[in-house]
Design a protein around this motif. Structure first.
Motif, PDB file in Angstrom:
ATOM      1  N   MET A   1       2.970  12.304  -4.801  1.00 32.82           N
ATOM      2  CA  MET A   1       1.493  12.158  -4.520  1.00 32.82           C
ATOM      3  C   MET A   1       0.562  12.394  -6.133  1.00 32.82           C
ATOM      4  N   TYR A   2       0.965  13.502  -6.612  1.00 30.88           N
ATOM      5  CA  TYR A   2       0.406  13.871  -7.654  1.00 30.88           C
ATOM      6  C   TYR A   2       0.569  13.160  -8.865  1.00 30.88           C
ATOM      7  N   GLY A   3       2.070  12.732  -8.812  1.00 28.81           N
ATOM      8  CA  GLY A   3       2.360  11.748 -10.075  1.00 28.81           C
ATOM      9  C   GLY A   3       1.658  10.041  -9.786  1.00 28.81           C
ATOM     10  N   ASN A   4       1.866   9.684  -8.511  1.00 27.30           N
ATOM     11  CA  ASN A   4       1.386   8.687  -8.290  1.00 27.30           C
ATOM     12  C   ASN A   4      -0.383   8.533  -8.557  1.00 27.30           C
ATOM     13  N   ALA A   5      -1.011   9.403  -8.353  1.00 31.51           N
ATOM     14  CA  ALA A   5      -2.341   9.568  -8.449  1.00 31.51           C
ATOM     15  C   ALA A   5      -2.844   9.643 -10.112  1.00 31.51           C
ATOM     16  N   LEU A   6      -2.020  10.500 -10.761  1.00 29.00           N
ATOM     17  CA  LEU A   6      -2.106  10.159 -12.251  1.00 29.00           C
ATOM     18  C   LEU A   6      -1.756   8.852 -12.890  1.00 29.00           C
ATOM     19  N   ALA A   7      -0.739   8.043 -12.210  1.00 26.07           N
ATOM     20  CA  ALA A   7      -0.461   6.980 -12.772  1.00 26.07           C
ATOM     21  C   ALA A   7      -1.674   5.959 -12.526  1.00 26.07           C
ATOM     22  N   ILE A   8      -2.099   6.006 -11.373  1.00 22.24           N
ATOM     23  CA  ILE A   8      -3.234   4.987 -10.934  1.00 22.24           C
ATOM     24  C   ILE A   8      -4.280   5.416 -12.006  1.00 22.24           C
ATOM     25  N   SER A   9      -4.699   6.760 -12.096  1.00 25.77           N
ATOM     26  CA  SER A   9      -5.825   6.823 -13.048  1.00 25.77           C
ATOM     27  C   SER A   9      -5.574   6.497 -14.152  1.00 25.77           C
ATOM     28  N   ARG A  10      -4.404   6.494 -14.918  1.00 19.92           N
ATOM     29  CA  ARG A  10      -4.173   6.002 -16.169  1.00 19.92           C
ATOM     30  C   ARG A  10      -4.179   4.400 -16.353  1.00 19.92           C
ATOM     31  N   ILE A  11      -3.533   3.934 -15.296  1.00 18.97           N
ATOM     32  CA  ILE A  11      -3.482   2.317 -15.475  1.00 18.97           C
ATOM     33  C   ILE A  11      -4.836   1.853 -15.395  1.00 18.97           C
ATOM     34  N   ALA A  12      -5.834   2.466 -14.434  1.00 14.47           N
ATOM     35  CA  ALA A  12      -7.161   2.030 -14.349  1.00 14.47           C
ATOM     36  C   ALA A  12      -7.941   2.155 -15.718  1.00 14.47           C
ATOM     37  N   ALA A  13      -7.707   3.447 -16.320  1.00 18.49           N
ATOM     38  CA  ALA A  13      -8.343   3.737 -17.723  1.00 18.49           C
ATOM     39  C   ALA A  13      -7.915   2.403 -18.504  1.00 18.49           C
ATOM     40  N   LEU A  14      -6.487   2.146 -18.742  1.00 19.17           N
ATOM     41  CA  LEU A  14      -6.211   1.074 -19.662  1.00 19.17           C
ATOM     42  C   LEU A  14      -6.772  -0.103 -19.291  1.00 19.17           C
ATOM     43  N   LYS A  15      -7.011  -0.454 -17.823  1.00 13.62           N
ATOM     44  CA  LYS A  15      -7.814  -1.765 -17.493  1.00 13.62           C
ATOM     45  C   LYS A  15      -9.327  -1.658 -17.704  1.00 13.62           C
TER      46      LYS A  15
END
Length: 233
Positions: A1-15
Motif C-alpha cells: 500500500m505504501y509503495g503503491n501510494a508513492l508510485a501514484i504520487s510520482r506518476i501524477a507528478a510526472l503528469k
C-alpha cells in the motif's frame, strides 16, 4: 500500500497533476507512520502482524506469536528509517536458528508452535502452507529488501557476502533433484528439495530473479531523472 501510494504520487507528478500527487504522498506518509508505530514489535525486534480475529484462541490486535519472513517487506520499499532499532531485524534473516535454513529462507521460525505442522493435503501429498517452508515468492522479496538495505542504508548487520549467500541459495532452488531447471511453489529449507510440485506450480519465479541480479548483484539502478546509479553487490 505504501509503495503503491508513492508510485501514484510520482506518476501524477510526472503528469503535472499536483493535487493528486500531494494527496497520495500524504496517504503514503500516513501508511508509513502506521507501519512504524503499529507493526514494529520492540521485544521481537521485528515487524510483526497483528490478529484480526477475536476468539478463544487469539485476541484482536495482539501481535501474532512469532517472527515471519514477511516482516522484511518494509525494506522492499525503503520504508523504515535507517536506525539500529529497525536494522536489528536483519539479524534474524542471516541466523540459522531463526529465518535462514540450510537450503533457503524460512517463512517463519522453528520456534513457532506449529512450525511445519501439516494441515492441508492435495492428492495425498503435502499442500501449500506458509508455516516454515521456503517460498521463492517471499524469498525474492526478502533478498530484494536486503539489497535495498545494503545500497540505501547505513548499517553493520548484514554484508554484501550475506546477499550473495542468499542469492546463491535462491539460485540453487532453480535446479530440481533430477537436474531440471525449474522453480516450484515451495521448498524444504532444512533438507532441500521441493515440497509442493504440481503442474500448476512450475516456473514459479514471478519474474523476480532477474531483478535480484540486475538491480542487486550488478547494482544497476535507474531513476526518474537523467541519472543512472551503479552500486553492485
Amino acid at each position: 500500500m505504501y509503495g503503491n501510494a508513492l508510485a501514484i504520487s510520482r506518476i501524477a507528478a510526472l503528469k503535472g497533476d499536483t493535487e493528486t500527487s500531494k494527496e497520495y504522498l500524504q496517504k503514503a506518509s500516513e501508511i508509513r507512520s502506521n507501519v512504524l508505530q503499529k507493526l514494529w514489535n520492540d521485544s521481537m525486534q521485528h515487524f510483526v502482524d497483528r490478529y484480526k480475529q477475536d476468539n478463544q484462541y487469539v485476541h484482536y490486535w495482539d501481535f501474532i506469536r512469532g517472527r515471519e519472513l514477511a516482516g522484511m517487506a518494509p525494506w522492499y520499499f525503503n520504508l523504515p528509517d535507517s536506525s539500529p532499532k529497525y536494522n536489528a531485524a536483519w539479524k534474524h534473516v542471516i541466523d540459522t536458528t531463526y529465518l535462514l535454513g540450510k537450503y533457503g529462507l524460512r517463512t517463519n521460525e522453528p520456534s513457532y508452535q506449529y512450525y511445519f505442522t501439516q494441515f492441508t493435503f492435495s492428492f495425498g501429498k503435502p499442500g501449500s502452507q506458509w508455516n516454515g517452508p521456503s517460498w521463492p515468492y517471499q524469498s525474492s522479496q526478502a533478498i530484494h529488501a536486503m539489497g535495498n538495505l545494503l545500497q540505501n542504508y547505513k548499517q553493520d548487520v548484514v554484508s554484501n557476502s550475506d546477499y550473495i549467500k542468499q542469492l546463491r541459495l535462491f539460485t540453487q532452488q532453480h535446479i530440481l533433484p533430477d537436474g531440471t531447471i525449474n522453480l516450484v511453489e515451495n521448498y524444504e529449507p532444512n533438507k532441500g528439495g521441493p515440497i509442493v510440485y504440481f503442474y500448476w506450480s512450475n516456473h514459479y519465479n514471478h519474474s523476480s530473479y532477474n531483478d535480484l541480479v540486475i538491480s542487486g548483484l550488478c547494482g544497476i539502478q535507474p531513476s526518474s531523472g537523467n541519472t543512472l546509479t551503479i552500486h553492485p553487490l
